[in-house]
Scaffold this motif. Structure first.
Motif, PDB file in Angstrom:
ATOM      1  N   UNK A 315     -11.627 -32.236  16.582  1.00 23.60           N
ATOM      2  CA  UNK A 315     -11.539 -33.646  16.236  1.00 23.60           C
ATOM      3  C   UNK A 315     -12.598 -34.125  15.265  1.00 23.60           C
ATOM      4  N   UNK A 316     -13.567 -33.265  14.934  1.00 26.15           N
ATOM      5  CA  UNK A 316     -14.647 -33.667  14.031  1.00 26.15           C
ATOM      6  C   UNK A 316     -15.092 -32.455  13.206  1.00 26.15           C
ATOM      7  N   UNK A 317     -14.121 -31.799  12.606  1.00 24.55           N
ATOM      8  CA  UNK A 317     -14.424 -30.574  11.867  1.00 24.55           C
ATOM      9  C   UNK A 317     -14.929 -30.877  10.466  1.00 24.55           C
ATOM     10  N   UNK A 318     -15.799 -29.992   9.988  1.00 31.80           N
ATOM     11  CA  UNK A 318     -16.236 -30.056   8.606  1.00 31.80           C
ATOM     12  C   UNK A 318     -15.288 -29.279   7.719  1.00 31.80           C
ATOM     13  N   UNK A 319     -15.667 -29.101   6.466  1.00 32.43           N
ATOM     14  CA  UNK A 319     -14.877 -28.294   5.546  1.00 32.43           C
ATOM     15  C   UNK A 319     -14.859 -26.855   6.054  1.00 32.43           C
ATOM     16  N   UNK A 320     -13.695 -26.193   6.101  1.00 27.33           N
ATOM     17  CA  UNK A 320     -13.655 -24.775   6.513  1.00 27.33           C
ATOM     18  C   UNK A 320     -14.394 -23.909   5.496  1.00 27.33           C
ATOM     19  N   UNK A 374      -3.791 -12.268  -1.963  1.00 29.92           N
ATOM     20  CA  UNK A 374      -2.726 -13.084  -1.373  1.00 29.92           C
ATOM     21  C   UNK A 374      -2.497 -14.384  -2.136  1.00 29.92           C
ATOM     22  N   UNK A 375      -3.217 -14.576  -3.262  1.00 28.12           N
ATOM     23  CA  UNK A 375      -2.996 -15.749  -4.097  1.00 28.12           C
ATOM     24  C   UNK A 375      -3.834 -16.953  -3.732  1.00 28.12           C
ATOM     25  N   UNK A 376      -4.671 -16.855  -2.696  1.00 26.41           N
ATOM     26  CA  UNK A 376      -5.521 -17.973  -2.292  1.00 26.41           C
ATOM     27  C   UNK A 376      -6.751 -17.997  -3.198  1.00 26.41           C
ATOM     28  N   UNK A 377      -7.098 -19.184  -3.684  1.00 30.18           N
ATOM     29  CA  UNK A 377      -8.229 -19.332  -4.604  1.00 30.18           C
ATOM     30  C   UNK A 377      -9.412 -20.001  -3.901  1.00 30.18           C
ATOM     31  N   UNK A 378     -10.623 -19.616  -4.332  1.00 31.27           N
ATOM     32  CA  UNK A 378     -11.841 -20.058  -3.648  1.00 31.27           C
ATOM     33  C   UNK A 378     -12.911 -20.482  -4.647  1.00 31.27           C
ATOM     34  N   UNK A 379     -13.757 -21.393  -4.185  1.00 29.66           N
ATOM     35  CA  UNK A 379     -15.019 -21.698  -4.853  1.00 29.66           C
ATOM     36  C   UNK A 379     -16.096 -20.944  -4.092  1.00 29.66           C
ATOM     37  N   UNK A 407     -10.091 -23.605  -2.688  1.00 32.99           N
ATOM     38  CA  UNK A 407     -10.234 -24.469  -3.852  1.00 32.99           C
ATOM     39  C   UNK A 407      -9.745 -25.885  -3.579  1.00 32.99           C
ATOM     40  N   UNK A 408      -8.867 -26.057  -2.606  1.00 32.79           N
ATOM     41  CA  UNK A 408      -8.383 -27.400  -2.288  1.00 32.79           C
ATOM     42  C   UNK A 408      -9.480 -28.290  -1.722  1.00 32.79           C
ATOM     43  N   UNK A 409     -10.570 -27.685  -1.238  1.00 34.02           N
ATOM     44  CA  UNK A 409     -11.699 -28.447  -0.708  1.00 34.02           C
ATOM     45  C   UNK A 409     -12.849 -28.544  -1.708  1.00 34.02           C
ATOM     46  N   UNK A 410     -12.683 -27.991  -2.899  1.00 33.22           N
ATOM     47  CA  UNK A 410     -13.798 -27.882  -3.848  1.00 33.22           C
ATOM     48  C   UNK A 410     -14.376 -29.241  -4.232  1.00 33.22           C
ATOM     49  N   UNK A 418     -18.248 -29.469 -12.764  1.00 34.87           N
ATOM     50  CA  UNK A 418     -17.928 -29.199 -14.163  1.00 34.87           C
ATOM     51  C   UNK A 418     -17.109 -27.919 -14.346  1.00 34.87           C
ATOM     52  N   UNK A 419     -16.440 -27.479 -13.288  1.00 37.22           N
ATOM     53  CA  UNK A 419     -15.605 -26.282 -13.379  1.00 37.22           C
ATOM     54  C   UNK A 419     -14.155 -26.658 -13.640  1.00 37.22           C
ATOM     55  N   UNK A 420     -13.460 -25.820 -14.406  1.00 34.99           N
ATOM     56  CA  UNK A 420     -12.045 -26.039 -14.686  1.00 34.99           C
ATOM     57  C   UNK A 420     -11.233 -25.381 -13.573  1.00 34.99           C
TER      58      UNK A 420
END
Length: 469
Positions: A315-320, A374-379, A407-410, A418-420
């Protein structure tokens, strides 16, 4: 973040049974037919968005808890185990693996444990040339057992976290000098006085239970000093709660119990110095700037990075976030991931990961956008830290700290400004481990993938000495 098809029948069944409802009663509460609920619970149909929202509204369920978490880690571990050539005649689909991890997690854990024993036995047999007469043991090592315990509880211990947070509030940690608050509490509450160690004493912390004296190395940095005092508070104030956690864990040996006890002391100390709600709020406000968070809470970068990976309170999670500490040889000495990126249980990490570059740029935070097979992108961000400061001749090991998010949480990270992030070509192709990576054209590959055949053409020498069939 978009949620794909969710087959979470076991979780839905657990919610229904926890509320003491029959299928007909529960279906009526959720607003669906009994037959649809029956199909959901047997993973014959995925849960729709409307059903998810209804569960969240009527039963206070966090949707993110249903769509991610332990199943991702268990699925990753099971996938890696089944990639072994031992199972070359069996190639389960992703859907089959999901059904197993969601509906029979105990079976999945048992299979993973059996595979670990098999690998250890093979490794020991391979080295018998210098160990003749020693009987190879295929038991799970206590260290691995404890590591798996923290891995599968999401690196979050609810009762300890709450107790540490309550004490941090009482001591007003973070509002003044932590050392004064911690040492003052230790003496006032437990009658233990904190003193500095002698010049030749190599111990970082030493407790005399008779004299009620805690000796902390005079060379320890302020964050290390405070953390060691917090560990002593954990030993004196949280022993009962820690015993309860250990009892429920059902470890196989006393050695594993004591290793885990040490880990739980460290957990309480981290949760005391970086109390959950105030740390989560600061992380959001400072956009996960680890240097500012370290300054804000008088903590080290490693303490901050580790704590970010534990923000999994229901109920109070941070960014994974995923977090790892790597030594110069590439060994991962700490690891946890609340994201879909799961670290390999065997072998080294991908050489294309920016964590390895941190040793080349000491004192700097380096960034990378990366994509897994698997196609998942990360910062990904990484930086080097040194441990110890006891003089010229003292050992001062260096580590790379690596952390990041999908990347959805970036946008929650200052490091992405400043990243594309829209240019897919800017993402480096990384894997989890060479032994299970399916990228066949990677020139940085250390070993071939386990389940692929090699083709050697003696007439041609390409960057790789072989082709992967």
């Amino acid at each position: 973040m978009a949620i794909g098809k969710l087959f979470i029948g076991r979780k839905v069944r657990d919610i229904r049974q926890a509320n003491g409802a029959t299928q007909a009663q529960f279906a009526d509460m959720v607003g669906i037919s009994t037959s649809y609920l029956n199909q959901i619970e047997n993973n014959q149909r995925p849960v729709s968005a409307s059903v998810l929202l209804s569960l969240a509204e009527k039963f206070g369920i966090d949707i993110t808890e249903l769509s991610s978490g332990q199943n991702d880690r268990l699925l990753s571990a099971l996938t890696e185990a089944l990639s072994d050539p031992l199972f070359e005649t069996y190639s389960p689909s992703l859907q089959e693996l999901k059904l197993v991890t969601q509906n029979a997690p105990g079976f999945a854990h048992a299979l993973i444990a059996a595979h670990q024993a098999y690998r250890r036995g093979n490794e020991q047999l391979a080295s018998l040339d210098d160990r003749l007469g020693a009987a190879p043991s295929q038991e799970v090592t206590p260290y691995d057992e404890v590591r798996d315990f923290f891995h599968f509880v999401d690196n979050y211990i609810h009762d300890l976290d709450l107790a540490a947070e309550q004490l941090a509030t009482e001591l007003k940690l973070g509002e003044g000098e932590n050392y004064a608050a911690l040492s003052g509490h230790l003496e006032a509450k437990h009658g233990v006085r904190v003193v500095r160690g002698e010049a030749g004493d190599e111990a970082i912390r030493r407790f005399d239970p008779v004299g009620r004296i805690l000796t902390v190395s005079r060379y320890a940095s302020a964050p290390t000093r405070d953390f060691q005092i917090a560990i002593q508070i954990a030993q004196l104030a949280a022993a009962t709660k820690i015993d309860q956690v250990l009892k429920q864990a059902n470890f196989r040996s006393e050695e594993a119990v004591e290793i885990c006890r040490m880990g739980l002391y460290n957990y309480f100390a981290g949760a005391l110095i970086l109390p959950y709600r105030s740390f989560l709020t600061a992380a959001r406000d400072l956009r996960h700037d680890i240097e500012l968070l370290a300054a804000r809470f008088e903590a080290s970068l490693e303490q901050v990075c580790h704590r970010l990976s534990t923000l999994q309170r229901p109920g109070l999670k941070g960014v994974p976030i995923f977090f790892a500490r790597i030594d110069r040889a590439g060994n991962i000495t700490k690891r946890h991931s609340a994201a879909r990126l799961q670290f390999a249980r065997f072998g080294a990490a991908c050489p294309l990961w920016n964590a390895h570059q941190a040793f080349e740029t000491p004192g700097r935070i380096i960034r990378q956008t990366a994509e897994t097979p698997d196609g998942v992108r990360y910062l990904c961000i990484a930086t080097q830290v040194s441990k110890g400061s006891a003089g010229f001749r003292a050992a001062n090991p260096r580590y790379a700290l690596a952390l990041g998010c999908e990347i959805s949480y970036a946008g929650a990270f200052v490091y992405a400004d400043d990243l594309d992030l829209s240019n897919r070509g800017a993402f480096d192709p990384i894997g989890i481990s060479c032994r299970i990576c399916e990228r066949i054209k990677c020139t940085s590959r250390a070993v071939p993938p386990l389940k692929r055949k090699l083709v050697v053409d003696h007439r041609v020498r390409n960057p790789m000495p072989y082709e992967i069939d």
